[in-house]
Enzyme design. Structure first.
Site, short mmCIF file in Angstrom:
data_model
loop_
_atom_site.label_atom_id
_atom_site.label_comp_id
_atom_site.label_asym_id
_atom_site.label_seq_id
_atom_site.Cartn_x
_atom_site.Cartn_y
_atom_site.Cartn_z
N SER A 113 51.91 3.96 17.27
CA SER A 113 51.68 5.27 17.85
C SER A 113 51.54 6.38 16.82
O SER A 113 50.66 6.32 15.98
CB SER A 113 52.81 5.56 18.84
OG SER A 113 52.51 6.70 19.57
N HIS A 114 52.46 7.35 16.83
CA HIS A 114 52.34 8.50 15.94
C HIS A 114 52.88 8.21 14.54
O HIS A 114 52.76 9.05 13.66
CB HIS A 114 53.12 9.68 16.53
CG HIS A 114 54.55 9.34 16.75
ND1 HIS A 114 54.96 8.48 17.75
CD2 HIS A 114 55.66 9.68 16.08
CE1 HIS A 114 56.27 8.34 17.68
NE2 HIS A 114 56.72 9.05 16.69
N ASP A 277 47.35 11.44 19.34
CA ASP A 277 48.07 10.67 18.33
C ASP A 277 47.39 9.35 17.99
O ASP A 277 46.27 9.09 18.44
CB ASP A 277 49.53 10.45 18.76
CG ASP A 277 49.64 9.45 19.91
OD1 ASP A 277 48.67 9.32 20.67
OD2 ASP A 277 50.70 8.81 20.04
N ASP A 279 47.59 6.24 18.92
CA ASP A 279 47.11 5.35 19.99
C ASP A 279 46.58 6.10 21.20
O ASP A 279 46.28 5.48 22.23
CB ASP A 279 48.21 4.38 20.39
CG ASP A 279 49.45 5.07 20.94
OD1 ASP A 279 49.72 6.22 20.54
OD2 ASP A 279 50.15 4.48 21.78
N ASP A 281 47.88 8.31 23.34
CA ASP A 281 48.63 8.64 24.56
C ASP A 281 49.28 10.02 24.52
O ASP A 281 49.70 10.54 25.54
CB ASP A 281 49.64 7.54 24.93
CG ASP A 281 50.61 7.22 23.82
OD1 ASP A 281 50.53 7.83 22.74
OD2 ASP A 281 51.47 6.32 24.03
N ARG A 282 49.38 10.61 23.32
CA ARG A 282 49.98 11.95 23.24
C ARG A 282 48.92 13.03 23.17
O ARG A 282 47.77 12.76 22.82
CB ARG A 282 50.84 12.07 21.99
CG ARG A 282 52.03 11.15 21.99
CD ARG A 282 52.90 11.47 20.80
NE ARG A 282 54.06 10.58 20.80
CZ ARG A 282 55.20 10.83 20.18
NH1 ARG A 282 55.33 11.94 19.48
NH2 ARG A 282 56.20 9.99 20.25
N LYS A 376 51.24 7.33 29.24
CA LYS A 376 50.84 8.70 29.05
C LYS A 376 49.43 8.70 28.48
O LYS A 376 48.98 7.70 27.94
CB LYS A 376 51.82 9.45 28.15
CG LYS A 376 52.14 8.80 26.82
CD LYS A 376 53.33 9.50 26.20
CE LYS A 376 53.56 9.08 24.77
NZ LYS A 376 54.53 7.98 24.66
N ARG A 496 67.56 13.49 17.06
CA ARG A 496 66.78 14.52 17.75
C ARG A 496 67.74 15.45 18.48
O ARG A 496 68.59 14.99 19.24
CB ARG A 496 65.83 13.89 18.77
CG ARG A 496 64.87 12.86 18.16
CD ARG A 496 63.66 12.68 19.08
NE ARG A 496 62.88 11.49 18.77
CZ ARG A 496 62.03 11.38 17.75
NH1 ARG A 496 61.86 12.38 16.92
NH2 ARG A 496 61.34 10.25 17.56
C1 VG1 Z 1 59.56 8.92 21.03
C2 VG1 Z 1 59.54 10.06 22.02
C3 VG1 Z 1 59.43 9.52 23.43
C4 VG1 Z 1 58.18 8.65 23.55
C5 VG1 Z 1 58.22 7.56 22.49
C6 VG1 Z 1 56.96 6.74 22.46
O1 VG1 Z 1 60.70 8.10 21.25
O2 VG1 Z 1 60.70 10.85 21.88
O3 VG1 Z 1 59.38 10.60 24.33
O4 VG1 Z 1 58.11 8.06 24.81
O5 VG1 Z 1 58.39 8.14 21.20
O6 VG1 Z 1 55.83 7.54 22.29
P1 VG1 Z 1 62.04 8.22 20.39
O7 VG1 Z 1 62.92 7.12 20.86
O8 VG1 Z 1 61.63 8.11 18.96
O9 VG1 Z 1 62.60 9.58 20.67
V1 VG1 Z 1 54.53 6.98 21.38
O10 VG1 Z 1 53.23 8.03 21.58
O11 VG1 Z 1 55.25 6.89 19.91
O12 VG1 Z 1 54.23 5.49 22.05
CO CO Z 2 51.46 7.28 21.12
#
Ligand code: VG1
Ligand code: CO
Length: 543
Positions: A113-114, A277, A279, A281-282, A376, A496
């Site tokens: 993801s990000h 982001d 992938d 989804d953000r 998302k 966080r």
């Molecule tokens: C983070 C975000 C959460 C999101 C997750 C996956 O998780 O806070 O809201 O659903 O990433 O998003 P964490 O456990 O690091 O707080 V993505 O776009 O990274 O799949």
């Molecule tokens: Co993502």
């Protein structure tokens, strides 16, 4: 083509987190690492014999190699068919859509993801179930259990099938269908939104910029925004996916997408800007002179969704993850909508969406989505915003002023302390946890604690229970601080701290968030001793 059974041993630490298994790429490339995890997925879901799966990823380093390994493992275990995005690329929402549209048995998404990508950075593997959503906790728990007892995996010895051409091929009796990653997703977007109205808006001199951050949404945004909706060529920035995302973090927030924020704050700013982001989804939403926090964006979309054809019948209900600001609650209350509060992670929205209890949901971490898929969806949020702007012909800034004027403003910010020593972060959480019951009535800085607890979720659809989902402290007057450890990081612990303050005084609706939140930040420090525990003076990232 020979089917091989390879002897292996359990590998420690293959526990899926908030969103699949994320590790350093080098760890994933280590002996048997990927294979063990994939075989454990097969074992946890009763095997893949006769099943159809979807496969694709965000194009990061090792995406192509991992896809070939998974295809050979699916073929060796008797899968009937795998639908793969061309070049092994699929955005997360597009993969969810393909899983649903083709009524498959689920799919595998290759993404961290990000998180940054590359040989020294991060890789990830996530299993989605037939509803198109990330596997629920009982499934991820079974996968983790399977990793602990694994003794062998099945894999085909074969040449790599060509994934660069659209069409059908075979691999040891298994069909591989290579599909255009964009087509089905773009068609779904055309069903939900008034493309003609958006085209008219973009044809009226309304300028947009979309930063794909060198990640997977580039081809999606170019096709939808430029080709189908007529945005000026060049509206999509950094639109070619690269294996290391141009060396950056593909995270759409004011830190990692600073050039885009500078663009909307500077002279000659476009009317609307957005980023997505790794992938896809953000999303981050911006207007000329205006940054929209993800929590506010969710509330605005809920308040105005009816303006888009796909939501003209109204919303069944809405949901947000617990740390997400309660701006959405204000909209739900005013509109008489059911609202649900879930733990962090999209998997917790799945049951509510499947049961038709909610239509729209989101998280403070720049994720918003609806019942159109079970992930998302960054571009979806961009298109819903554009549809609303096309209908109202207001600027993003006017939309926000109008929204805060009607519902009040929930000032909001998340402070992240990254790569903290894990034991120290745990110790901080444990110390605060132990004091929660005694906190109500106590003073913290200039604020007084009203309530304090550790969030647990009882799923109203299947009755499942999830404990330990974040420490939350509410202050008199409605401000709130939430503390959680991330479940997506790959180094140490990420703490966080989510800060929120409610403002309804019309004279104070356009202040600076960090200033408005200073008393809450001070109270959070007073309660948790963040500096002393982590050894950090200030957060690494504030969004
Ligand atoms: C983070 C975000 C959460 C999101 C997750 C996956 O998780 O806070 O809201 O659903 O990433 O998003 P964490 O456990 O690091 O707080 V993505 O776009 O990274 O799949
Ligand atoms: Co993502």
């Amino acid at each position: 083509m020979e089917r091989l059974t390879i002897a292996t041993q359990p590998i420690e630490g293959q526990k899926p987190g908030t969103s699949g298994l994320r590790k350093k790429t080098k760890v994933f490339m280590g002996p048997h690492y990927l294979e063990n995890f994939v075989q454990s997925i097969w074992n946890a879901i009763g095997g893949v014999a006769g099943k159809t799966l979807v496969l694709g990823g965000d194009g990061r380093y090792f995406n192509d190699r991992a896809a070939q390994v998974i295809l050979r493992m699916a073929a060796a275990s008797g899968a009937r068919k795998v639908i793969v995005g061309q070049g092994a690329l699929l955005s997360t929402p597009a993969a969810s859509n393909l899983i649903r549209k083709n009524e498959t048995d689920g799919g595998i998404i290759l993404s961290a993801s990000h998180n940054p990508g590359g040989p020294e950075e991060d890789f990830g593997v996530k299993f989605n179930t037939p509803n198109g959503g990330p596997a629920a906790e009982d499934v991820t728990a079974r996968i983790f259990e399977a990793t602990k007892t694994l003794t062998s995996y099945e894999i085909l010895e074969a040449q790599d099938p060509d994934l660069s051409q659209i069409g059908a091929t075979q691999l040891g009796g298994m069909e591989i269908e290579v599909v255009d990653p964009v087509a089905s997703y773009a068609a779904l977007m055309e069903e939900l939104f008034d493309f003609e109205a958006i085209r008219a808006l973009l044809g009226s001199g309304f300028r947009i910029a979309f930063d794909a951050m060198h990640a997977v949404t580039g081809p999606y945004a170019t096709e939808i925004l430029e080709n189908r909706l007529g945005a000026a060529q060049g509206s999509v920035l950094n639109g070619t996916p690269s294996a290391d995302f141009g060396g950056g973090h593909p995270d759409p927030n004011p830190i990692w997408a600073k050039p885009l924020v500078d663009l909307v704050m500077g002279p000659g700013a476009p009317d609307f800007a957005a980023a997505s982001d790794g992938d896809g989804d953000r999303n981050m939403i911006l207007g000329r002179g205006q940054y929209v926090t993800p929590s506010d964006s969710l509330a605005v979309l809920a308040a105005n969704a009816r303006l888009a054809p796909g939501y003209s019948g109204g919303l069944a209900g809405v949901a947000r993850s617990m740390p997400t600001s309660r701006a959405l609650d204000r909209v739900a209350e005013a509109r008489g909508l059911d609202i649900f509060e879930t733990p962090t992670g999209w998997k917790f929205f799945g049951n509510l969406l499947d049961a038709g209890r909610i239509t729209l949901c989101g998280e403070e971490s720049a994720g918003t989505g609806s019942d159109h898929v079970r992930e998302k969806d960054g571009l979806w949020a961009v298109l819903l915003w554009l549809n609303i702007l096309a209908e109202t012909r207001l600027s993003v800034q006017e939309i926000m002023r109008r929204h805060w004027g009607e519902f009040g403003r929930n000032y909001y910010s998340r402070h992240d302390y990254e790569a903290v020593d894990a034991a120290r972060a745990e110790a901080m959480m444990e110390a605060l946890r132990a004091r929660l019951a005694a906190l109500p009535g106590q003073e913290a800085g200039t604020l007084t604690v009203a309530e304090a607890d550790e969030f647990a979720y009882h799923d109203p659809v299947d009755g499942s229970h999830s404990e330990g989902q974040g420490l939350r402290v509410t202050f008199e007057g409605g401000a709130r601080a939430v503390f959680r450890l991330s479940g997506t990081g790959t180094v140490g612990a990420t703490l966080r701290v989510y800060l929120e303050a409610v403002e309804t005084d019309p004279a104070k609706l356009e202040g600076d968030p960090q200033e408005a939140l200073a008393p809450v930040a001070a109270a959070a420090e007073a309660l948790a001793g963040i500096k002393a525990h982590t050894g950090r003076d200030a957060p690494d990232v504030m969004t």
